[in-house]
Design a protein around this motif. Structure first.
Motif, PDB file in Angstrom:
ATOM      1  N   UNK A  57       3.685   0.053   5.236  1.00 15.41           N
ATOM      2  CA  UNK A  57       4.881   0.475   5.980  1.00 15.41           C
ATOM      3  C   UNK A  57       4.558   1.636   6.912  1.00 15.41           C
ATOM      4  N   UNK A  58       5.170   1.609   8.081  1.00 16.53           N
ATOM      5  CA  UNK A  58       4.913   2.657   9.065  1.00 16.53           C
ATOM      6  C   UNK A  58       5.879   3.827   8.925  1.00 16.53           C
ATOM      7  N   UNK A  59       6.874   3.701   8.034  1.00 23.06           N
ATOM      8  CA  UNK A  59       7.926   4.724   7.966  1.00 23.06           C
ATOM      9  C   UNK A  59       7.882   5.525   6.670  1.00 23.06           C
ATOM     10  N   UNK A  60       6.714   5.649   6.061  1.00 26.08           N
ATOM     11  CA  UNK A  60       6.619   6.509   4.887  1.00 26.08           C
ATOM     12  C   UNK A  60       6.915   7.957   5.291  1.00 26.08           C
ATOM     13  N   UNK A  61       7.623   8.712   4.442  1.00 27.58           N
ATOM     14  CA  UNK A  61       7.909  10.112   4.796  1.00 27.58           C
ATOM     15  C   UNK A  61       6.688  11.012   4.740  1.00 27.58           C
ATOM     16  N   UNK A  62       5.702  10.682   3.884  1.00 29.00           N
ATOM     17  CA  UNK A  62       4.491  11.489   3.781  1.00 29.00           C
ATOM     18  C   UNK A  62       3.432  10.960   4.734  1.00 29.00           C
ATOM     19  N   UNK A  63       2.726  11.855   5.368  1.00 25.12           N
ATOM     20  CA  UNK A  63       1.540  11.458   6.116  1.00 25.12           C
ATOM     21  C   UNK A  63       0.465  11.042   5.116  1.00 25.12           C
ATOM     22  N   UNK A  64      -0.598  10.424   5.606  1.00 23.68           N
ATOM     23  CA  UNK A  64      -1.690  10.039   4.711  1.00 23.68           C
ATOM     24  C   UNK A  64      -2.296  11.257   4.024  1.00 23.68           C
ATOM     25  N   UNK A  65      -2.386  12.349   4.740  1.00 28.99           N
ATOM     26  CA  UNK A  65      -2.945  13.563   4.146  1.00 28.99           C
ATOM     27  C   UNK A  65      -2.035  14.086   3.043  1.00 28.99           C
TER      28      UNK A  65
ATOM     29  N   UNK B 130      11.086  10.389  -0.094  1.00 24.39           N
ATOM     30  CA  UNK B 130       9.917  11.114  -0.584  1.00 24.39           C
ATOM     31  C   UNK B 130       9.696  10.835  -2.071  1.00 24.39           C
ATOM     32  N   UNK B 131      10.797  10.852  -2.841  1.00 27.30           N
ATOM     33  CA  UNK B 131      10.678  10.573  -4.262  1.00 27.30           C
ATOM     34  C   UNK B 131      10.226   9.130  -4.493  1.00 27.30           C
ATOM     35  N   UNK B 132      10.705   8.223  -3.642  1.00 24.49           N
ATOM     36  CA  UNK B 132      10.306   6.817  -3.783  1.00 24.49           C
ATOM     37  C   UNK B 132       8.824   6.646  -3.513  1.00 24.49           C
ATOM     38  N   UNK B 133       8.306   7.268  -2.450  1.00 18.07           N
ATOM     39  CA  UNK B 133       6.879   7.139  -2.174  1.00 18.07           C
ATOM     40  C   UNK B 133       6.057   7.810  -3.257  1.00 18.07           C
ATOM     41  N   UNK B 134       6.525   8.954  -3.761  1.00 22.09           N
ATOM     42  CA  UNK B 134       5.796   9.621  -4.838  1.00 22.09           C
ATOM     43  C   UNK B 134       5.725   8.724  -6.076  1.00 22.09           C
ATOM     44  N   UNK B 135       6.821   8.005  -6.376  1.00 23.47           N
ATOM     45  CA  UNK B 135       6.816   7.095  -7.525  1.00 23.47           C
ATOM     46  C   UNK B 135       5.809   5.965  -7.324  1.00 23.47           C
ATOM     47  N   UNK B 136       5.698   5.447  -6.095  1.00 28.36           N
ATOM     48  CA  UNK B 136       4.723   4.392  -5.821  1.00 28.36           C
ATOM     49  C   UNK B 136       3.295   4.914  -5.973  1.00 28.36           C
ATOM     50  N   UNK B 137       3.055   6.137  -5.522  1.00 26.82           N
ATOM     51  CA  UNK B 137       1.716   6.726  -5.674  1.00 26.82           C
ATOM     52  C   UNK B 137       1.396   6.906  -7.157  1.00 26.82           C
ATOM     53  N   UNK B 138       2.394   7.332  -7.936  1.00 28.01           N
ATOM     54  CA  UNK B 138       2.187   7.477  -9.379  1.00 28.01           C
ATOM     55  C   UNK B 138       1.883   6.128 -10.024  1.00 28.01           C
TER      56      UNK B 138
ATOM     57  N   UNK C 200       0.854  -1.189   0.000  1.00 26.47           N
ATOM     58  CA  UNK C 200       0.000   0.000   0.000  1.00 26.47           C
ATOM     59  C   UNK C 200       0.887   1.235   0.000  1.00 26.47           C
ATOM     60  N   UNK C 201       0.639   2.233  -0.887  1.00 30.33           N
ATOM     61  CA  UNK C 201       1.566   3.366  -1.021  1.00 30.33           C
ATOM     62  C   UNK C 201       1.396   4.479   0.003  1.00 30.33           C
ATOM     63  N   UNK C 202       0.640   4.241   1.060  1.00 31.05           N
ATOM     64  CA  UNK C 202       0.530   5.239   2.123  1.00 31.05           C
ATOM     65  C   UNK C 202      -0.659   6.164   2.004  1.00 31.05           C
ATOM     66  N   UNK C 203      -1.591   5.859   1.117  1.00 32.94           N
ATOM     67  CA  UNK C 203      -2.789   6.684   0.954  1.00 32.94           C
ATOM     68  C   UNK C 203      -3.782   6.421   2.087  1.00 32.94           C
ATOM     69  N   UNK C 204      -4.738   7.326   2.304  1.00 30.59           N
ATOM     70  CA  UNK C 204      -5.773   7.072   3.323  1.00 30.59           C
ATOM     71  C   UNK C 204      -6.656   5.886   2.934  1.00 30.59           C
TER      72      UNK C 204
ATOM     73  N   UNK D 120      19.297  14.129   2.612  1.00 33.49           N
ATOM     74  CA  UNK D 120      19.326  13.476   1.301  1.00 33.49           C
ATOM     75  C   UNK D 120      18.508  12.179   1.308  1.00 33.49           C
ATOM     76  N   UNK D 121      18.619  11.420   2.410  1.00 30.74           N
ATOM     77  CA  UNK D 121      17.863  10.178   2.493  1.00 30.74           C
ATOM     78  C   UNK D 121      16.368  10.455   2.515  1.00 30.74           C
ATOM     79  N   UNK D 122      15.976  11.503   3.214  1.00 32.72           N
ATOM     80  CA  UNK D 122      14.548  11.829   3.257  1.00 32.72           C
ATOM     81  C   UNK D 122      14.042  12.210   1.875  1.00 32.72           C
ATOM     82  N   UNK D 123      14.839  12.969   1.127  1.00 33.47           N
ATOM     83  CA  UNK D 123      14.436  13.336  -0.227  1.00 33.47           C
ATOM     84  C   UNK D 123      14.282  12.092  -1.088  1.00 33.47           C
ATOM     85  N   UNK D 124      15.230  11.151  -0.962  1.00 33.38           N
ATOM     86  CA  UNK D 124      15.146   9.903  -1.714  1.00 33.38           C
ATOM     87  C   UNK D 124      13.870   9.142  -1.370  1.00 33.38           C
TER      88      UNK D 124
END
Length: 284
Positions: A58-66, A133-141, A44-48, A127-131
């Motif tokens: 995963x509990x460690x996604x950088x983005x909140x559900x919102x 964030x980009x990884x979660x954004x790619x999964x959402x896409x 699951x990509x972290x969406x609500x 830098x790791x956080x940016x990576x």
């Protein structure tokens, strides 16, 4: 009693397009080798509003559900704008990220010259956080692209059903309709009720999905490869039977993600360089 490690299915995040198929057979096979309710989960990509079961969250996604929901809406709007020929504007999801990064840069400036080691650690964490964030954004896409392909599949099934009804209303027998459709004499797939096949090439490349999923999957979590990914992995990795003959439905291999994706050397990124367990279903 030790709880079995759950298994995640990749590269599809929403599951198979049809009600039954090879992916469902994979799920049953994995349940035999890795018993338990958590076997063969979708990522699951972290969406609500995550499904209550059948997914790994995963509990460690950088983005909140919102924030993840805002990112998904941004991607939808950007796609619609691009298809309409409109300029793509700023995204709402960028606002909290911009504020967070401004705070991080202020911290780095405050550490400059005072504590070099702390500054280096802070920069590495940034830098790791940016990576991630980009990884979660790619999964959402990827999740969004699968959603749209599923919509196309529903439209294709509806077209085949309606065109089949229309064909029968003309008095054309099913056997004659199949022969005419196979002859290529009629333009438009599905005109005679034949199913409309969707090209899986419309899906995001499996290597892109896997590379970004690795940031959120524990190294000890088995990964079940489906579709074209399973075919490619069998050409890349050395697989062996996963278990005893009674559980011979799967093949197993151990390798880091960079090797599974066909790269020639480690990447330097721990999520891609850690050794993992890969599973594929035995061809019947």
């Amino acid at each position: 009693m030790t709880t079995p490690t759950p298994c995640v299915r990749l590269p599809f995040l929403r599951g198979p397009l049809s009600d039954s198929g090879p992916e469902d057979a994979d799920a049953a096979a994995v349940s035999a080798v890795h018993p338990g309710a958590d076997a063969a989960l979708l990522l699951w990509p972290g969406l609500p509003q995550a499904p209550p079961e059948g997914v790994y969250c995963p509990a460690d996604y950088p983005f909140s559900q919102r924030e993840a929901a805002a990112c998904l809406e941004d991607l939808r709007q950007m796609g619609d704008a691009a298809l309409s020929g409109l300029p793509v504007g700023a995204t709402a999801a960028a606002n909290p990220r911009a504020a967070r990064r401004a705070s991080e840069m202020a911290l780095l400036r405050g550490l400059d010259g005072a504590d070099t080691e702390a500054a280096l650690k802070a920069e590495a964490a940034r830098k790791l956080r940016i990576e991630r964030e980009q990884a979660q954004k790619a999964l959402i896409w990827a999740w969004l692209q699968e959603e749209r392909l599923a919509e196309l599949a529903d439209m294709a099934r509806a077209l085949a059903r309606k065109s089949g009804t229309f064909t029968r209303s003309l008095g054309v027998e099913d056997e004659d309709a199949d022969a005419l459709a196979a002859s290529g004499g009629y333009a438009g797939t599905g005109i005679l009720g034949a199913p409309v096949s969707l090209d899986l090439g419309l899906m995001p490349p499996w290597r892109l999905v896997v590379a970004n999923a690795m940031y959120f999957l524990p190294p000890d979590m088995p990964i079940l490869a489906e579709g074209p990914m399973a075919e490619d992995l069998q050409e890349t990795l050395d697989f062996a039977p996963a278990a005893a003959p009674a559980h011979a439905a799967l093949l197993r291999a151990r390798a880091p993600a960079w090797r599974a994706m066909g790269r020639s050397r480690p990447t330097g990124a721990q999520p891609l360089d850690a050794e993992r367990q890969w599973l594929v279903r035995v061809a019947s």
